[in-house]
Design a protein around this motif. Structure first.
Motif, PDB file in Angstrom:
ATOM      1  N   SER A  59      98.536  72.796  55.714  1.00  0.00           N
ATOM      2  CA  SER A  59      98.179  73.514  55.356  1.00  0.00           C
ATOM      3  C   SER A  59      98.002  74.256  54.873  1.00  0.00           C
ATOM      4  CB  SER A  59      99.212  74.610  55.979  1.00  0.00           C
ATOM      5  OG  SER A  59     100.583  74.281  57.172  1.00  0.00           O
ATOM      6  N   ALA A  60      97.802  73.864  53.985  1.00  0.00           N
ATOM      7  CA  ALA A  60      97.383  74.858  52.655  1.00  0.00           C
ATOM      8  C   ALA A  60      95.894  74.066  52.910  1.00  0.00           C
ATOM      9  CB  ALA A  60      97.677  74.194  51.330  1.00  0.00           C
ATOM     10  N   MET A  61      95.641  72.723  52.958  1.00  0.00           N
ATOM     11  CA  MET A  61      94.332  72.621  52.829  1.00  0.00           C
ATOM     12  C   MET A  61      93.259  73.660  53.946  1.00  0.00           C
ATOM     13  SD  MET A  61      92.189  71.092  54.728  1.00  0.00           S
ATOM     14  CE  MET A  61      92.996  69.970  55.953  1.00  0.00           C
ATOM     15  N   VAL A  62      93.832  74.018  55.296  1.00  0.00           N
ATOM     16  CA  VAL A  62      93.290  74.306  56.222  1.00  0.00           C
ATOM     17  C   VAL A  62      92.877  75.771  56.150  1.00  0.00           C
ATOM     18  CG1 VAL A  62      93.587  75.388  58.489  1.00  0.00           C
ATOM     19  CG2 VAL A  62      94.025  73.107  58.224  1.00  0.00           C
ATOM     20  N   VAL A  63      94.026  76.094  54.751  1.00  0.00           N
ATOM     21  CA  VAL A  63      93.954  77.659  54.496  1.00  0.00           C
ATOM     22  C   VAL A  63      92.800  77.902  53.728  1.00  0.00           C
ATOM     23  CG1 VAL A  63      95.596  79.842  53.397  1.00  0.00           C
ATOM     24  CG2 VAL A  63      96.161  78.643  55.221  1.00  0.00           C
ATOM     25  N   ARG A  64      92.946  76.714  52.811  1.00  0.00           N
ATOM     26  CA  ARG A  64      91.197  77.475  51.629  1.00  0.00           C
ATOM     27  C   ARG A  64      90.113  77.265  52.208  1.00  0.00           C
ATOM     28  NH1 ARG A  64      94.763  73.894  48.689  1.00  0.00           N
ATOM     29  NH2 ARG A  64      94.193  72.076  49.245  1.00  0.00           N
ATOM     30  N   VAL A  65      90.529  76.168  53.804  1.00  0.00           N
ATOM     31  CA  VAL A  65      88.501  76.237  53.828  1.00  0.00           C
ATOM     32  C   VAL A  65      88.194  76.848  54.985  1.00  0.00           C
ATOM     33  CG1 VAL A  65      87.461  75.211  56.294  1.00  0.00           C
ATOM     34  CG2 VAL A  65      89.029  73.819  54.226  1.00  0.00           C
ATOM     35  N   LEU A  66      89.404  77.859  55.586  1.00  0.00           N
ATOM     36  CA  LEU A  66      89.238  79.368  55.915  1.00  0.00           C
ATOM     37  C   LEU A  66      88.833  80.788  55.682  1.00  0.00           C
ATOM     38  CD1 LEU A  66      91.360  79.033  59.493  1.00  0.00           C
ATOM     39  CD2 LEU A  66      88.908  78.335  59.302  1.00  0.00           C
ATOM     40  N   ARG A  67      89.319  80.967  54.400  1.00  0.00           N
ATOM     41  CA  ARG A  67      89.087  81.431  52.768  1.00  0.00           C
ATOM     42  C   ARG A  67      87.797  81.343  52.459  1.00  0.00           C
ATOM     43  NH1 ARG A  67      94.885  82.526  49.173  1.00  0.00           N
ATOM     44  NH2 ARG A  67      95.710  83.369  49.816  1.00  0.00           N
ATOM     45  N   GLU A  68      87.757  79.789  51.565  1.00  0.00           N
ATOM     46  CA  GLU A  68      85.939  79.764  51.417  1.00  0.00           C
ATOM     47  C   GLU A  68      85.051  80.544  52.391  1.00  0.00           C
ATOM     48  OE1 GLU A  68      85.815  78.791  48.853  1.00  0.00           O
ATOM     49  OE2 GLU A  68      87.276  77.772  48.159  1.00  0.00           O
ATOM     50  N   VAL A  69      85.296  80.256  53.986  1.00  0.00           N
ATOM     51  CA  VAL A  69      84.425  80.951  54.997  1.00  0.00           C
ATOM     52  C   VAL A  69      84.353  81.546  55.051  1.00  0.00           C
ATOM     53  CG1 VAL A  69      83.567  80.520  57.178  1.00  0.00           C
ATOM     54  CG2 VAL A  69      84.292  78.404  56.520  1.00  0.00           C
ATOM     55  N   SER A  70      85.736  82.414  53.997  1.00  0.00           N
ATOM     56  CA  SER A  70      85.343  84.381  54.681  1.00  0.00           C
ATOM     57  C   SER A  70      85.312  84.479  53.353  1.00  0.00           C
ATOM     58  CB  SER A  70      87.200  84.517  54.799  1.00  0.00           C
ATOM     59  OG  SER A  70      87.438  84.204  56.124  1.00  0.00           O
ATOM     60  N   LYS A  75      79.143  76.599  62.393  1.00  0.00           N
ATOM     61  CA  LYS A  75      79.076  75.733  63.913  1.00  0.00           C
ATOM     62  C   LYS A  75      79.887  74.319  63.076  1.00  0.00           C
ATOM     63  CE  LYS A  75      76.072  72.755  65.599  1.00  0.00           C
ATOM     64  NZ  LYS A  75      74.054  72.337  65.759  1.00  0.00           N
ATOM     65  N   CYS A  76      80.094  74.050  62.434  1.00  0.00           N
ATOM     66  CA  CYS A  76      80.987  73.213  61.440  1.00  0.00           C
ATOM     67  C   CYS A  76      82.376  73.696  61.432  1.00  0.00           C
ATOM     68  CB  CYS A  76      80.728  72.721  59.478  1.00  0.00           C
ATOM     69  SG  CYS A  76      78.942  72.424  59.245  1.00  0.00           S
ATOM     70  N   ILE A  77      82.712  74.923  60.969  1.00  0.00           N
ATOM     71  CA  ILE A  77      84.565  75.233  61.874  1.00  0.00           C
ATOM     72  C   ILE A  77      84.778  75.242  62.524  1.00  0.00           C
ATOM     73  CG2 ILE A  77      85.560  77.403  61.100  1.00  0.00           C
ATOM     74  CD1 ILE A  77      85.036  76.011  58.512  1.00  0.00           C
ATOM     75  N   GLU A  78      83.215  75.260  63.482  1.00  0.00           N
ATOM     76  CA  GLU A  78      84.209  74.764  65.322  1.00  0.00           C
ATOM     77  C   GLU A  78      85.083  73.480  65.339  1.00  0.00           C
ATOM     78  OE1 GLU A  78      84.469  76.910  68.055  1.00  0.00           O
ATOM     79  OE2 GLU A  78      84.120  78.757  66.524  1.00  0.00           O
ATOM     80  N   ASN A  79      83.848  72.492  64.987  1.00  0.00           N
ATOM     81  CA  ASN A  79      85.095  71.433  64.931  1.00  0.00           C
ATOM     82  C   ASN A  79      85.800  71.375  64.167  1.00  0.00           C
ATOM     83  OD1 ASN A  79      82.345  70.405  66.178  1.00  0.00           O
ATOM     84  ND2 ASN A  79      81.246  69.951  64.275  1.00  0.00           N
ATOM     85  N   PHE A  80      86.099  71.805  63.401  1.00  0.00           N
ATOM     86  CA  PHE A  80      87.023  72.149  62.412  1.00  0.00           C
ATOM     87  C   PHE A  80      88.286  72.239  62.882  1.00  0.00           C
ATOM     88  CE2 PHE A  80      89.688  73.485  58.649  1.00  0.00           C
ATOM     89  CZ  PHE A  80      90.372  72.903  58.199  1.00  0.00           C
ATOM     90  N   LEU A  81      88.067  73.527  63.514  1.00  0.00           N
ATOM     91  CA  LEU A  81      89.419  74.539  64.438  1.00  0.00           C
ATOM     92  C   LEU A  81      89.631  73.787  66.004  1.00  0.00           C
ATOM     93  CD1 LEU A  81      88.192  77.951  64.499  1.00  0.00           C
ATOM     94  CD2 LEU A  81      90.011  77.442  62.963  1.00  0.00           C
TER      95      LEU A  81
END
Length: 307
Positions: free
Chosen positions: A180-191, A69-75
């Motif tokens: 970009s690296a920060m965004v990728v790290r966030v999504l990687r953590e979630v995955s 749900k938080c990631i939705e706002n992030f995206l």
């Protein structure tokens, strides 16, 4: 539990992603949800599959749903979309979308197992209440066969999860700018945490059946006549709901032929079966809630890619 389904000691890779709160106001939400999952990490990595309780699985599934749900706002943030829309990063977004399909497939397989297991448990409860020997034998035999199939299916799912995790780890961030690296790290953590939680769920569902001794079920007819008795002292409190049912089904002993003991034992077995049924329903509800979040995240990624 076979080694293929045991949770590796370092299965979770959740760590601080240090999001800059000014430029990313969703950072607090994401960090809070990740912190909750980190608290579960220390417990899960210290336990074997048989010690993972349904309650822990449910909390993890709901926590992952809240994280998404938080990631939705992030995206939805312009900074995030701008980073992901960069031409050299689109391929990575496509891989994330493919990964979301894999997670949905794994979740679907887990849900199918949950539904089938619940149905078989209900059938065994019915046979036990009616004290129909032949029906009970058939249902328990079906349960054993089902657990064997589950073990095989889960092994395949875990291999898929491992390949997905290795793919994320193999993708370097050297050519990425800071945002970009920060965004990728966030999504990687979630995955990564999603993979860990699905791993735990599958491990919970695939506890191997406690095999009875050769010819053990030949005694069932006599036990049903003299009183079906499951020795309570054979059930360890550290066992989860799945394994405790296995013990209740197979730890049969003519240790007490009295009518009162037979009634008490039957009630104990029924209670364990009912506990497992309720636990499976709770896990199923948590998984369904997570499913909706996973689908929404996939839709958001697709919208960004086709923007």
């Amino acid at each position: 539990m076979a080694d293929s389904t045991a949770m590796p000691e370092s299965r979770y890779h959740v760590r601080s992603i240090s999001l800059p709160t000014r430029s990313h106001p969703t950072a607090t939400c994401i960090e809070e949800e990740l912190s909750k999952l980190r608290a579960l990490e220390s417990l899960s990595t210290a336990q074997s599959g048989s010690q993972l309780k349904a309650e822990s699985i449910c909390v993890s599934l709901l926590g992952l749903a809240e994280l998404h749900k938080c990631i939705e706002n992030f995206l939805q943030m312009p900074q995030t979309q701008q980073a992901l829309l960069h031409h050299q990063h689109k391929r990575w977004v496509e891989e994330m979308i493919d990964g979301s399909v894999t997670l949905l497939d794994i979740g679907g397989a887990a849900r199918d197992i949950l539904i089938q297991m619940k149905e078989i448990i209900q059938d065994i409860q019915s046979a036990l209440r009616r004290r129909k020997l032949e029906v009970l034998l058939n249902k328990v035999t079906a349960y054993i066969s089902f657990k064997k199939r589950v073990k095989k299916d889960v092994s395949s799912c875990l291999k898929t999860l491992k390949r997905l995790e290795e793919k994320y780890v193999a993708c370097p961030l050297l050519d990425y700018d800071h945002d970009s690296a920060m965004v990728v790290r966030v999504l990687r953590e979630v995955s990564s945490v999603a993979i860990s939680i699905f791993w735990a769920l599958l491990s919970f569902l695939s506890i191997p059946v406690s095999k009875p001794k050769v010819g053990r079920w030949n005694l069932v007819s006599k036990l049903m006549q003299r009183g079906l008795v499951a020795c309570d002292n054979e059930v360890d409190v550290s066992m989860n709901e799945v394994e405790s049912v296995d013990v209740a089904l197979f730890a049969l002993s003519p240790c007490n032929a009295s009518k009162d003991a037979a009634v008490e034992s039957s009630q104990t077995a029924q209670k364990r079966l009912k506990d497992l049924e309720v636990s499976l329903e709770s896990v199923e509800e948590g998984l369904d809630f997570l499913f909706r979040r996973l689908i929404q995240t996939r839709v958001s990624l697709l919208n960004i890619l086709t923007h």
